[in-house]
Write a protein that holds these residues in place. Structure first.
Motif: not given
Length: 285
Positions: A46, A96, A110, A144
């Motif tokens: 991230l 990701v 995201l 996240a």
């Protein structure tokens, strides 16, 4: 290709990601070390994803030719990756997509990080737009990480989003001259107007020391407002949730009136690290 043959390559990519995350975002990297073990690799991914999105808005070299278009194209590439599931031989994109496939993070989170950078390129006309952008961008990164750590409680995630916003404004206080000099302008037009500045003017000129000080004061006030909202909930956060919001502690330290010297590029010290660890032990900001 067998799993045994893939494993060394995976370890190599993981090590490369760790080294990159430490270099590009040492604050979040340090704080990520306190996340639950299973979430640490996700946090590194991230961090690198967020860095890729920020790179898209650092377009000073091409702005005079293409304006915001070059950055918007790069951000659209990331949207296409999330939409199509095609990593296109890009290590960070592959990592990701793996997080999404495993349900470790939500697609909406995201998307919000990408949207925040698009808003910065399009222009931030007023404080409400800017606040949403900060909370989706800097706040979204920490949300996240919380999701990757298994935090699902909506109230806790909302507090972590605010804590990410606190880190975001603190980082702007710390690095504002460097950020502006690099061609970025992640500030609302009404805040700029109050100091006699414009977004286009900042791209061709330079803010005075007095104007920078005024902008920093406005950022500090926003950080204090968000801090009051976080503290207004009262309850201590569970360890996993608190660890996801730890960068806020560094943001608060950067917001102190006498904490910044020059352009704010001095390295972190022992006091910063101890403050993060104390906050984690107390489980409150």
């Amino acid at each position: 290709m067998t799993g045994q043959m893939d494993a060394p390559q995976s370890e190599e990519v993981a090590f490369s990601t760790m080294q990159a995350a430490r270099q590009i975002d040492p604050d979040r990297f340090f704080c990520s070390l306190f996340l639950p073990p299973a979430a640490r690799i996700a946090a590194l991914t991230l961090i690198t994803f967020n860095h890729e999105c920020i790179r898209a808005v650092d377009t000073s070299a091409s702005w005079s030719v293409a304006g915001p278009m070059a950055g918007l194209i790069r951000l659209q590439w990331w949207r296409d990756v999330l939409e199509s599931g095609n990593a296109q031989r890009h290590d960070t994109a592959r990592a990701v997509l793996d997080l999404l496939a495993r349900g470790a993070v939500r697609r909406e989170t995201l998307d919000g990080i990408i949207t925040a950078r698009e808003c910065e390129l399009d222009g931030l006309p007023d404080r409400p737009t800017w606040q949403s952008s900060m909370l989706d961008g800097a706040g979204g990164v920490q949300v996240a990480m919380a999701e990757a750590a298994g935090v699902t409680d909506a109230e806790q995630l909302a507090r972590i989003r605010l804590m990410g916003g606190i880190y975001g404004v603190g980082a702007l206080v710390r690095y504002l001259p460097v950020v502006l000099h690099g061609g970025r302008c992640p500030l609302p037009d009404d805040m700029l107007a109050e100091t006699g500045l414009t977004r286009d003017g900042l791209r061709t000129g330079q803010a005075t020391a007095t104007q920078i000080a005024t902008l920093r004061d406005g950022l500090r006030q926003q950080g204090r407002d968000w801090l009051a909202m976080v503290r207004g909930e009262g309850a201590r956060l569970p360890r996993a949730a608190m660890s996801a919001g730890l960068p806020a502690i560094l943001g608060l330290r950067d917001m102190r009136p006498h904490a910044i010297r020059g352009e704010g590029t001095q390295p972190r010290g022992l006091g910063d690290r101890l403050a993060v660890m104390r906050a984690l032990l107390r489980r409150r900001i």
